[in-house]
Design a protein around this motif. Structure first.
Motif, PDB file in Angstrom:
ATOM      1  N   ALA A 421       0.872  -1.075  -0.142  1.00 46.41           N
ATOM      2  CA  ALA A 421       0.048   0.165  -0.087  1.00 46.41           C
ATOM      3  C   ALA A 421       0.979   1.101  -0.061  1.00 46.41           C
ATOM      4  CB  ALA A 421      -0.798   0.001   1.199  1.00 46.41           C
ATOM      5  N   THR A 422       0.611   2.150  -0.883  1.00 51.85           N
ATOM      6  CA  THR A 422       1.512   3.318  -1.053  1.00 51.85           C
ATOM      7  C   THR A 422       0.471   4.667  -0.992  1.00 51.85           C
ATOM      8  OG1 THR A 422       1.279   3.848  -3.327  1.00 51.85           O
ATOM      9  CG2 THR A 422       3.202   2.289  -2.614  1.00 51.85           C
ATOM     10  N   ALA A 423       0.651   5.700  -0.941  1.00 54.00           N
ATOM     11  CA  ALA A 423      -0.034   6.900  -0.652  1.00 54.00           C
ATOM     12  C   ALA A 423      -0.852   7.089  -2.143  1.00 54.00           C
ATOM     13  CB  ALA A 423       0.789   8.165  -0.338  1.00 54.00           C
ATOM     14  N   ALA A 424      -0.154   6.860  -2.917  1.00 52.48           N
ATOM     15  CA  ALA A 424      -0.794   6.722  -4.426  1.00 52.48           C
ATOM     16  C   ALA A 424      -1.831   5.610  -4.864  1.00 52.48           C
ATOM     17  CB  ALA A 424      -0.121   6.967  -5.337  1.00 52.48           C
ATOM     18  N   GLY A 425      -1.581   4.555  -4.072  1.00 48.86           N
ATOM     19  CA  GLY A 425      -2.459   3.364  -4.462  1.00 48.86           C
ATOM     20  C   GLY A 425      -1.619   2.101  -4.093  1.00 48.86           C
ATOM     21  N   ASP A 426      -2.273   0.989  -4.325  1.00 50.74           N
ATOM     22  CA  ASP A 426      -1.815  -0.415  -4.254  1.00 50.74           C
ATOM     23  C   ASP A 426      -0.645  -0.927  -5.278  1.00 50.74           C
ATOM     24  OD1 ASP A 426      -2.923  -0.518  -1.683  1.00 50.74           O
ATOM     25  OD2 ASP A 426      -4.456  -2.039  -2.209  1.00 50.74           O
ATOM     26  N   VAL A 427       0.405  -1.580  -4.863  1.00 50.90           N
ATOM     27  CA  VAL A 427       1.303  -2.025  -5.774  1.00 50.90           C
ATOM     28  C   VAL A 427       1.248  -3.739  -5.725  1.00 50.90           C
ATOM     29  CG1 VAL A 427       3.546  -1.867  -7.019  1.00 50.90           C
ATOM     30  CG2 VAL A 427       2.478   0.103  -5.798  1.00 50.90           C
ATOM     31  N   THR A 465       3.002  -4.374 -10.680  1.00 46.05           N
ATOM     32  CA  THR A 465       2.001  -4.015 -11.442  1.00 46.05           C
ATOM     33  C   THR A 465       1.316  -3.158 -10.369  1.00 46.05           C
ATOM     34  OG1 THR A 465       0.642  -5.709 -10.716  1.00 46.05           O
ATOM     35  CG2 THR A 465       1.791  -5.919 -12.990  1.00 46.05           C
ATOM     36  N   SER A 466       0.759  -1.768 -11.043  1.00 48.55           N
ATOM     37  CA  SER A 466      -0.149  -0.983 -10.268  1.00 48.55           C
ATOM     38  C   SER A 466      -0.671  -0.114 -11.209  1.00 48.55           C
ATOM     39  CB  SER A 466       0.852  -0.097  -9.385  1.00 48.55           C
ATOM     40  OG  SER A 466       1.539   0.799 -10.306  1.00 48.55           O
ATOM     41  N   ALA A 467      -1.612   0.759 -10.664  1.00 52.05           N
ATOM     42  CA  ALA A 467      -2.264   1.770 -11.878  1.00 52.05           C
ATOM     43  C   ALA A 467      -1.115   2.741 -12.163  1.00 52.05           C
ATOM     44  CB  ALA A 467      -3.296   2.624 -11.193  1.00 52.05           C
ATOM     45  N   GLU A 468      -1.382   3.400 -13.275  1.00 51.56           N
ATOM     46  CA  GLU A 468      -0.571   4.474 -13.997  1.00 51.56           C
ATOM     47  C   GLU A 468      -0.176   5.597 -13.073  1.00 51.56           C
ATOM     48  OE1 GLU A 468      -0.214   7.378 -17.868  1.00 51.56           O
ATOM     49  OE2 GLU A 468      -1.874   5.960 -17.612  1.00 51.56           O
ATOM     50  N   GLY A 469       1.108   5.655 -12.697  1.00 50.90           N
ATOM     51  CA  GLY A 469       1.772   6.797 -11.888  1.00 50.90           C
ATOM     52  C   GLY A 469       1.857   6.318 -10.343  1.00 50.90           C
ATOM     53  N   VAL A 470       1.424   5.148 -10.161  1.00 49.87           N
ATOM     54  CA  VAL A 470       1.603   4.484  -8.795  1.00 49.87           C
ATOM     55  C   VAL A 470       3.084   3.936  -8.584  1.00 49.87           C
ATOM     56  CG1 VAL A 470       0.690   3.024  -6.852  1.00 49.87           C
ATOM     57  CG2 VAL A 470      -0.977   4.346  -8.369  1.00 49.87           C
ATOM     58  N   ALA A 471       4.027   4.578  -8.112  1.00 49.96           N
ATOM     59  CA  ALA A 471       5.414   4.143  -8.248  1.00 49.96           C
ATOM     60  C   ALA A 471       6.024   3.385  -7.075  1.00 49.96           C
ATOM     61  CB  ALA A 471       6.434   5.409  -8.529  1.00 49.96           C
ATOM     62  N   ALA A 497      23.184  -1.878  -6.538  1.00 54.90           N
ATOM     63  CA  ALA A 497      23.742  -1.223  -5.288  1.00 54.90           C
ATOM     64  C   ALA A 497      24.478  -2.249  -4.609  1.00 54.90           C
ATOM     65  CB  ALA A 497      22.336  -0.827  -4.643  1.00 54.90           C
ATOM     66  N   PRO A 498      25.143  -1.705  -3.634  1.00 52.94           N
ATOM     67  CA  PRO A 498      26.022  -2.898  -2.743  1.00 52.94           C
ATOM     68  C   PRO A 498      24.683  -4.040  -2.372  1.00 52.94           C
ATOM     69  CG  PRO A 498      26.546  -0.486  -1.862  1.00 52.94           C
ATOM     70  CD  PRO A 498      25.291  -0.326  -3.085  1.00 52.94           C
ATOM     71  N   GLY A 499      25.146  -5.271  -2.627  1.00 57.43           N
ATOM     72  CA  GLY A 499      24.487  -6.451  -2.381  1.00 57.43           C
ATOM     73  C   GLY A 499      23.001  -6.406  -2.942  1.00 57.43           C
ATOM     74  N   ALA A 500      22.548  -5.759  -3.820  1.00 53.53           N
ATOM     75  CA  ALA A 500      21.497  -5.802  -4.445  1.00 53.53           C
ATOM     76  C   ALA A 500      21.239  -5.134  -5.761  1.00 53.53           C
ATOM     77  CB  ALA A 500      20.388  -4.921  -3.233  1.00 53.53           C
ATOM     78  N   LEU A 501      19.895  -5.318  -6.044  1.00 53.17           N
ATOM     79  CA  LEU A 501      19.641  -4.568  -7.445  1.00 53.17           C
ATOM     80  C   LEU A 501      18.343  -3.845  -6.987  1.00 53.17           C
ATOM     81  CD1 LEU A 501      20.022  -7.965  -9.790  1.00 53.17           C
ATOM     82  CD2 LEU A 501      21.502  -5.680  -9.840  1.00 53.17           C
ATOM     83  N   VAL A 502      18.279  -2.686  -7.652  1.00 49.05           N
ATOM     84  CA  VAL A 502      17.123  -1.954  -7.413  1.00 49.05           C
ATOM     85  C   VAL A 502      16.531  -1.415  -8.400  1.00 49.05           C
ATOM     86  CG1 VAL A 502      16.175   0.293  -6.477  1.00 49.05           C
ATOM     87  CG2 VAL A 502      18.398  -0.927  -5.330  1.00 49.05           C
ATOM     88  N   ILE A 503      14.950  -2.025  -8.735  1.00 47.73           N
ATOM     89  CA  ILE A 503      14.188  -1.712  -9.684  1.00 47.73           C
ATOM     90  C   ILE A 503      13.228  -0.452  -9.438  1.00 47.73           C
ATOM     91  CG2 ILE A 503      12.271  -2.727 -11.030  1.00 47.73           C
ATOM     92  CD1 ILE A 503      13.275  -5.723 -10.096  1.00 47.73           C
ATOM     93  N   THR A 504      13.311   0.092 -10.553  1.00 51.84           N
ATOM     94  CA  THR A 504      12.399   1.359 -10.207  1.00 51.84           C
ATOM     95  C   THR A 504      11.141   1.422 -11.320  1.00 51.84           C
ATOM     96  OG1 THR A 504      14.118   2.917  -9.956  1.00 51.84           O
ATOM     97  CG2 THR A 504      12.254   4.152 -10.764  1.00 51.84           C
ATOM     98  N   HIS A 505       9.922   1.296 -10.608  1.00 47.25           N
ATOM     99  CA  HIS A 505       8.678   0.908 -11.092  1.00 47.25           C
ATOM    100  C   HIS A 505       7.979   2.390 -11.268  1.00 47.25           C
ATOM    101  CE1 HIS A 505       4.930  -0.610 -12.134  1.00 47.25           C
ATOM    102  NE2 HIS A 505       4.302  -0.325 -10.938  1.00 47.25           N
ATOM    103  N   PRO A 506       7.664   2.655 -12.557  1.00 46.63           N
ATOM    104  CA  PRO A 506       7.057   4.090 -12.498  1.00 46.63           C
ATOM    105  C   PRO A 506       5.629   3.994 -12.410  1.00 46.63           C
ATOM    106  CG  PRO A 506       7.730   3.489 -14.670  1.00 46.63           C
ATOM    107  CD  PRO A 506       8.381   2.193 -13.794  1.00 46.63           C
ATOM    108  N   GLY A 507       4.986   2.647 -12.576  1.00 49.92           N
ATOM    109  CA  GLY A 507       3.553   2.591 -12.736  1.00 49.92           C
ATOM    110  C   GLY A 507       3.069   1.607 -13.845  1.00 49.92           C
ATOM    111  N   VAL A 508       2.183   1.123 -13.825  1.00 49.94           N
ATOM    112  CA  VAL A 508       1.472   0.084 -14.756  1.00 49.94           C
ATOM    113  C   VAL A 508       2.287  -1.287 -14.622  1.00 49.94           C
ATOM    114  CG1 VAL A 508       0.930  -0.361 -17.224  1.00 49.94           C
ATOM    115  CG2 VAL A 508       1.038   1.778 -16.108  1.00 49.94           C
TER     116      VAL A 508
END
Length: 610
Positions: A421-427, A465-471, A497-508
């Motif tokens: 749950a994010t402020a913009a919606g569920d992911v 997956t999420s609605a458009e703009g829900v990052a 990143a150190p010990g990790a990969l970071v995925i940036t999900h912009p929405g959809v």
């Protein structure tokens, strides 16, 4: 960076070995009869409609009384009643994660029985053991760990309240506190410290939980009275207070210190936890499996060779150290604790559960030609029987963590899904362990044994997956066993990143496939470098032999000793190996797949030409 687990109903396992083991565990929880679970509580409360004579029956199990509970739950056994608390904790978490209505009804039935017992006992005492056990403890007379057994019931009630919001369970625990508080107040502080030398289970953790739930000052008082000076002050002074001490006496106490810190904010409790991890793991090391105990006691630092035997790696210790690592990953965000958890999940929790029956092995023997000794559904009820049923309801909670900055961490490569749950919606986030040319990753059951073209990577797919703009930012652990940079396919929005990969999900929709390369490794026992175990990724391999066997070759080169096993008759085993260049062939299987076969994990290596 601090993190938290997601709410239980926001995570769920998907198809794979962990979900299969969870399902076995659920079936076992449901198989146990309510009256049998409560048998000792009814007897202690003097409820006379519970008969013990055996009814004539054509069923052999009933004729032998196996519908009742024996072993540690036999009427008259000193720890009688301990298992019911584990059952309640396990059932509550299973219901919280899956919404299981049948188990929810069973919990209500058990609470009915406990409530009746508490009323019959005068409104406070709820346990299956008599108050006289506490009197014996106060008088210094021999009695086997009554507070350990009492803690389990309190733990179960607290977990039913925490996971399911059940107010009746909380009230039963609050009522049960009164006779304990009265008993504690009758004993001087120094005398009570002597009592704390006898196993108390997780009493400190329960007092912290009840303080959080009620805010009542009596639980602060109990926290301070249960402060175990000899253990805690020794840890804070940097002393080795663990070697040759009973391990699972102290781990629950330190889990209690962890919860006390979370509830009170008192840094003293946190320092105890950090000092314990330093003494138990950092300065002590582990067996190849991740376990550290033998005969239920802590081994001396990095002295493991002589401690291999039939009673290595108690299941309770494995489970509770995973809980401690989970605490520290939440406090720090340090993914090295997730590496520790992964090692112990595969080579402890899975390895000590029978994949056919769901029963537990109290120990994981590490002697040559060992065999696992499996418990039975109703005739043993060891302490490890209890931690088993809890462990297999909690796997999904170890996969996902939510950071204070809103970033989600995928800590384990286990097939699972989560809702964030994010402020913009569920992911929605889903982790899938992928098939690759006949190979499926360690959290899978499909496919055939590898061949000459077997891949050398574990592949997972992360779908967001999420609605458009829900990052959402998603951090994926890169395990400490990888042999090179992970390979990526799919979406390009990935940072290293150190010990990790970071995925940036912009929405959809964002989909990333990740391949984590691995290689077979020869892992020496710390104090005997020419005796090695074979490990691939997080999984320890067991050689199918009925005695200790030496191999000839280079102890630092696993590839010179083992080769992939290309025989295809073992369709359920995906990580097969066999020895090469040895007088006789030994085949290897993952230790968590071993059932009744004799096996060895460690092999002395005779160096060629030495």
């Amino acid at each position: 960076m601090t993190m938290s687990q997601l709410a239980p109903n926001d995570t769920r396992l998907e198809g794979g070995v962990f979900d299969n083991r969870r399902r076995l565990n659920r079936a076992y929880l449901l198989s146990l009869d309510d009256d049998a679970l409560l048998q000792n509580f009814f007897l202690e409360a003097g409820i006379g409609d519970q008969t013990w004579h055996l009814q004539p029956s054509q069923d052999s199990a009933a004729a032998r009384g196996l519908e009742r509970h024996w072993g540690w739950e036999t009427p008259g056994a000193l720890l009688r009643g301990h298992f019911l608390g584990h059952w309640l904790s396990a059932a509550a978490r299973e219901v919280a994660v899956t919404g299981d209505r049948l188990l929810r009804a069973r919990i209500d039935s058990v609470l009915d029985g406990l409530e009746r017992c508490q009323q019959e006992n005068g409104g406070g005492w709820i346990w299956a053991i008599p108050p006289a056990f506490l009197r014996r403890l106060a008088e210094g007379r021999p009695v086997w760990a009554p507070q350990y057994a009492m803690h389990k019931t309190l733990m179960g009630l607290v977990d039913v309240h925490r996971d399911l919001g059940d107010e009746r369970a909380l009230q039963l625990a609050r009522n049960a506190t009164i006779p304990i508080l009265e008993w504690v107040r009758e004993i001087g502080e120094d005398a009570f410290q002597t009592i704390l030398e006898v196993e108390t289970g997780g009493m400190i953790e329960v007092w912290a939980d009840l303080l959080a739930a009620t805010g009542e000052d009596i639980y602060r008082e109990l926290l301070e009275r249960y402060y175990h000076r000899s253990l805690f002050e020794g840890l804070l002074a940097g002393q080795d207070v663990l070697t040759n001490m009973h391990a699972n006496t102290t781990i629950p106490e330190v889990l209690g210190a962890a919860r006390a810190y979370e509830v009170t904010g008192d840094e003293r409790w946190r320092r105890i936890v950090e000092a314990y991890w330093d003494q138990a793991v950092t300065r002590r090391g582990t067996f190849c499996t991740g376990g550290q105990t033998s005969g239920e006691i802590w081994t001396p630092p990095f002295e493991f060779a002589s401690r291999r035997g039939e009673k290595t790696q108690e299941h309770c210790g494995v489970y509770n150290m995973i809980r401690l690592a989970d605490t520290l990953i939440r406090w720090t965000g340090d993914l090295s604790y997730a590496d520790y958890i992964e090692q112990n999940l595969y080579n402890g929790i899975l390895a000590q559960q029978n994949p056919r029956t769901g029963m537990v092995a109290y120990f994981l023997p590490l002697e040559g030609g060992a065999r696992k000794n499996w418990g039975t559904p109703t005739e043993d009820f060891w302490c490890c029987h209890g931690t088993l049923v809890q462990a297999h309801t909690r796997h999904s909670g170890l996969v996902f963590y939510l950071g204070e900055d809103g970033e989600l961490t995928i800590a384990q490569h286990i097939a699972a899904r989560a809702r964030v749950a994010t402020a913009a919606g569920d992911v929605a986030v889903r982790v899938t362990v992928l098939d690759n040319a006949g190979y499926v990753g360690p959290d899978s059951n499909a496919g055939e044994a590898g061949d000459a073209h077997r891949p050398s990577a574990t592949r997972v797919r992360v779908e967001v997956t999420s609605a458009e703009g829900v990052a959402l930012r998603v951090r994926v652990r890169v395990p400490d066993w990888v042999t090179g940079d992970p390979a990526l396919a799919g979406d390009e929005r990935v940072e290293r990143a150190p010990g990790a990969l970071v995925i940036t999900h912009p929405g959809v929709r964002t989909t990333v496939d990740i391949a984590f390369p691995f290689a077979l490794r020869a892992v020496p026992i710390p104090d005997e470098p020419t005796t090695v175990a074979f490990v691939e990724g997080p999984i320890v391999l067991a050689g199918l032999v009925d005695r200790e066997v030496s191999l000839n070759g280079d102890p630092s080169s696993a590839a010179s000793l083992l080769t992939p096993d290309n025989e295809r008759q073992w369709t359920e085993w995906l990580r097969g190996y066999r020895t090469v260049g040895q007088p006789s062939t030994i085949r290897f299987r993952p230790v968590h797949e071993i059932v009744d076969e004799p096996y060895s994990l460690y092999f002395p290596i005779n160096s060629v030409g030495s």
